[in-house]
Design a protein around this motif. Structure first.
Motif, PDB file in Angstrom:
ATOM      1  N   GLU A  46     -12.861   5.557  -3.527  1.00  0.00           N
ATOM      2  CA  GLU A  46     -11.304   5.938  -4.143  1.00  0.00           C
ATOM      3  C   GLU A  46     -11.838   7.116  -4.748  1.00  0.00           C
ATOM      4  O   GLU A  46     -12.447   7.517  -5.323  1.00  0.00           O
ATOM      5  N   MET A  47     -10.434   8.010  -4.539  1.00  0.00           N
ATOM      6  CA  MET A  47     -10.344   9.593  -5.185  1.00  0.00           C
ATOM      7  C   MET A  47      -9.385   9.824  -6.054  1.00  0.00           C
ATOM      8  O   MET A  47      -8.547   8.906  -6.102  1.00  0.00           O
ATOM      9  N   GLU A  48      -9.785  10.752  -6.556  1.00  0.00           N
ATOM     10  CA  GLU A  48      -8.445  11.241  -7.627  1.00  0.00           C
ATOM     11  C   GLU A  48      -7.448  11.443  -6.635  1.00  0.00           C
ATOM     12  O   GLU A  48      -7.181  12.036  -5.497  1.00  0.00           O
ATOM     13  N   PRO A  49      -6.149  11.276  -7.292  1.00  0.00           N
ATOM     14  CA  PRO A  49      -4.886  11.598  -6.525  1.00  0.00           C
ATOM     15  C   PRO A  49      -4.888  13.174  -5.932  1.00  0.00           C
ATOM     16  O   PRO A  49      -5.267  14.088  -6.588  1.00  0.00           O
ATOM     17  N   THR A  50      -4.553  13.462  -4.938  1.00  0.00           N
ATOM     18  CA  THR A  50      -4.366  14.949  -4.319  1.00  0.00           C
ATOM     19  C   THR A  50      -3.179  15.227  -4.169  1.00  0.00           C
ATOM     20  O   THR A  50      -2.060  14.416  -3.416  1.00  0.00           O
ATOM     21  N   HIS A  51      -2.657  16.435  -4.424  1.00  0.00           N
ATOM     22  CA  HIS A  51      -1.270  16.906  -4.016  1.00  0.00           C
ATOM     23  C   HIS A  51      -1.209  17.883  -2.900  1.00  0.00           C
ATOM     24  O   HIS A  51      -2.041  18.624  -2.363  1.00  0.00           O
ATOM     25  N   THR A  52      -0.357  17.184  -1.801  1.00  0.00           N
ATOM     26  CA  THR A  52      -0.458  17.929  -0.544  1.00  0.00           C
ATOM     27  C   THR A  52       1.029  17.735  -0.237  1.00  0.00           C
ATOM     28  O   THR A  52       1.970  17.150  -0.662  1.00  0.00           O
ATOM     29  N   VAL A  53       1.305  18.450   0.878  1.00  0.00           N
ATOM     30  CA  VAL A  53       2.677  18.691   1.644  1.00  0.00           C
ATOM     31  C   VAL A  53       2.270  17.975   2.989  1.00  0.00           C
ATOM     32  O   VAL A  53       1.765  18.471   3.789  1.00  0.00           O
ATOM     33  N   ASN A  54       2.675  16.717   3.038  1.00  0.00           N
ATOM     34  CA  ASN A  54       2.821  15.921   4.334  1.00  0.00           C
ATOM     35  C   ASN A  54       3.473  16.574   5.492  1.00  0.00           C
ATOM     36  O   ASN A  54       4.856  16.872   5.385  1.00  0.00           O
ATOM     37  N   MET A  55       2.984  16.807   6.501  1.00  0.00           N
ATOM     38  CA  MET A  55       3.697  17.278   7.668  1.00  0.00           C
ATOM     39  C   MET A  55       4.521  16.266   8.358  1.00  0.00           C
ATOM     40  O   MET A  55       3.968  15.197   8.444  1.00  0.00           O
ATOM     41  N   PRO A  56       5.334  16.430   9.217  1.00  0.00           N
ATOM     42  CA  PRO A  56       6.082  15.669   9.747  1.00  0.00           C
ATOM     43  C   PRO A  56       5.012  14.880  10.781  1.00  0.00           C
ATOM     44  O   PRO A  56       4.532  15.298  11.798  1.00  0.00           O
ATOM     45  N   SER A  57       4.860  13.546  10.551  1.00  0.00           N
ATOM     46  CA  SER A  57       3.515  13.209  11.453  1.00  0.00           C
ATOM     47  C   SER A  57       3.643  11.454  11.263  1.00  0.00           C
ATOM     48  O   SER A  57       4.426  10.861  10.522  1.00  0.00           O
ATOM     49  N   LEU A  58       2.930  10.984  11.989  1.00  0.00           N
ATOM     50  CA  LEU A  58       2.718   9.454  12.034  1.00  0.00           C
ATOM     51  C   LEU A  58       1.505   9.283  11.350  1.00  0.00           C
ATOM     52  O   LEU A  58       0.337   9.903  11.840  1.00  0.00           O
ATOM     53  N   TYR A  59       1.145   8.294  10.563  1.00  0.00           N
ATOM     54  CA  TYR A  59      -0.238   8.046   9.808  1.00  0.00           C
ATOM     55  C   TYR A  59      -0.360   6.447  10.048  1.00  0.00           C
ATOM     56  O   TYR A  59       0.406   5.822   9.904  1.00  0.00           O
ATOM     57  N   VAL A  60      -1.527   6.171  10.589  1.00  0.00           N
ATOM     58  CA  VAL A  60      -2.038   4.863  10.808  1.00  0.00           C
ATOM     59  C   VAL A  60      -3.280   4.558   9.911  1.00  0.00           C
ATOM     60  O   VAL A  60      -4.277   5.540  10.319  1.00  0.00           O
ATOM     61  N   ILE A  61      -3.362   3.757   9.178  1.00  0.00           N
ATOM     62  CA  ILE A  61      -4.508   3.234   8.471  1.00  0.00           C
ATOM     63  C   ILE A  61      -5.344   2.032   9.186  1.00  0.00           C
ATOM     64  O   ILE A  61      -4.348   0.924   9.526  1.00  0.00           O
ATOM     65  N   SER A  79      -3.722  -1.306   6.597  1.00  0.00           N
ATOM     66  CA  SER A  79      -3.864  -1.499   7.785  1.00  0.00           C
ATOM     67  C   SER A  79      -2.831  -2.331   8.496  1.00  0.00           C
ATOM     68  O   SER A  79      -2.773  -2.469   9.671  1.00  0.00           O
ATOM     69  N   ALA A  80      -2.088  -2.872   7.844  1.00  0.00           N
ATOM     70  CA  ALA A  80      -0.820  -3.788   8.427  1.00  0.00           C
ATOM     71  C   ALA A  80       0.368  -2.931   8.724  1.00  0.00           C
ATOM     72  O   ALA A  80       1.331  -3.430   9.127  1.00  0.00           O
ATOM     73  N   THR A  81       0.480  -1.798   8.230  1.00  0.00           N
ATOM     74  CA  THR A  81       1.533  -0.989   8.460  1.00  0.00           C
ATOM     75  C   THR A  81       1.288   0.561   8.987  1.00  0.00           C
ATOM     76  O   THR A  81       0.142   0.996   8.981  1.00  0.00           O
ATOM     77  N   TYR A  82       2.052   1.087   9.512  1.00  0.00           N
ATOM     78  CA  TYR A  82       2.186   2.167   9.537  1.00  0.00           C
ATOM     79  C   TYR A  82       3.199   3.357   8.826  1.00  0.00           C
ATOM     80  O   TYR A  82       4.054   2.779   8.436  1.00  0.00           O
ATOM     81  N   MET A  83       3.011   4.654   8.530  1.00  0.00           N
ATOM     82  CA  MET A  83       3.815   5.486   7.634  1.00  0.00           C
ATOM     83  C   MET A  83       4.414   6.694   8.684  1.00  0.00           C
ATOM     84  O   MET A  83       3.497   7.171   9.558  1.00  0.00           O
ATOM     85  N   VAL A  84       5.614   7.111   8.754  1.00  0.00           N
ATOM     86  CA  VAL A  84       5.912   8.416   9.260  1.00  0.00           C
ATOM     87  C   VAL A  84       6.603   9.280   8.267  1.00  0.00           C
ATOM     88  O   VAL A  84       7.376   8.767   7.416  1.00  0.00           O
TER      89      VAL A  84
END
Length: 306
Positions: A46-61, A79-84
């Motif tokens: 587990e990591m420290e929170p990271t600040h980023t700009v998410n690109m328009p993307s599909l994310y699958v864990i 892993s039960a969901t995906y994010m867009v």
């Protein structure tokens, strides 16, 4: 549609995707692949929170879980969901479930607006004025994971990538647009919708982030009234256009401080601040530390993980 996969389960797909991602991402970090739009992420803790700009993307864990915070709202996915993410959004990401034995494993597939528009027009050419949050989390389906797995498997046969990857990517985003919140996502691709106008406004703010932001001019450039722009911008991003610009400025400043080793005053002017003291105050409010101590902390953290 799901009955086409009677002998397979979500878990089967996740296990095979986890095996392949670990093969192509043997160490922690973000990994490019031979498919330009596809990235893998691996983390053993587990990591420290990271600040980023998410690109328009599909994310699958496929293993582990993560929390994305947008404008103070926590969005958990696993892993039960995906994010867009349908537009560029400044988020704070935190991996919440990872270990050396079971590392966090995920993939990112960037959205191609032209492909999205083509699919959206074929699915539902009618225009809608509806807008919604620029981050959507949905329950994973067998049909989506099947297509994602076939895309990842192409990395084992590089000669097939030029022909088959574009077709499989189209199928993946077809599945996404057919999903629970596909109608909302479609609006970002359809010219004339409020969501598409906000997408254009975000592009302009990101492009000219160091320039003074005049809301009336921005609204005119995206063919919206200032009132309508503000309302729909907040609905999509959770913040006002000026708040959005501030975060983009500060994230850019942080990158410059780390990568180019410039002093805080120089960076503050470069990203559009007129007052270095105001810059330092707002920087500390966002990142928790003033510029000098924040950069030292980040460099110490990076050095400690090498």
């Amino acid at each position: 549609m799901e009955q086409l996969f009677p002998r397979l389960t979500i878990s089967t797909y996740q296990q095979e995707l986890a095996r392949l991602i670990q093969l192509h991402a043997p160490i922690d970090g973000t990994h490019n692949t031979a498919i330009a739009e596809l990235y893998f992420r691996r983390a053993s803790s587990e990591m420290e929170p990271t600040h980023t700009v998410n690109m328009p993307s599909l994310y699958v864990i496929v293993q582990g879980s993560k929390i994305a915070t947008l404008a103070g709202e926590n969005i958990r996915y696993d892993s039960a969901t995906y994010m867009v993410t349908s537009v560029h959004l400044p988020v704070i990401g935190r991996i919440t479930d990872a270990s050396p034995q079971l590392p966090y494993l995920s993939l990112q597939l960037t959205l191609n607006p032209d492909v999205l528009l083509e699919i959206a027009n074929k699915i539902s050419p009618q225009r809608s004025r509806e807008t919604g949050r620029g981050i959507l989390v949905n329950t994973s389906t067998l049909s989506l994971l099947d297509a994602v797995l076939r895309l990842v498997q192409l990395l084992n046969t590089p000669k097939d990538i030029p022909m088959l990857a574009p077709l499989t990517i189209r199928e993946i985003f077809y599945r996404v647009l057919q999903g629970e919140q596909g109608a909302l996502l479609r609006q970002f691709a359809l010219a004339g919708s409020y969501a598409h106008g906000i997408s254009e406004a975000i592009h302009l703010i990101k492009r000219d982030y160091s320039e003074p932001l005049v809301i009336s001019e921005l609204a005119k450039n995206v063919s919206m009234s200032p009132t309508s722009l503000h309302k729909h911008f907040k609905r999509v991003t959770g913040m006002s256009p000026l708040q959005y610009q501030k975060i983009i400025r500060l994230q850019t400043a942080r990158r410059l401080l780390i990568m180019e080793k410039l002093d805080a005053a120089t960076v503050s002017f470069r990203v559009g601040y007129e007052s270095p003291s105001q810059f330092s105050r707002e920087y500390a409010r966002l990142f928790g530390r003033p510029p000098i101590s924040d950069v030292k902390h980040l460099r110490d953290s990076l050095y400690g993980h090498q």
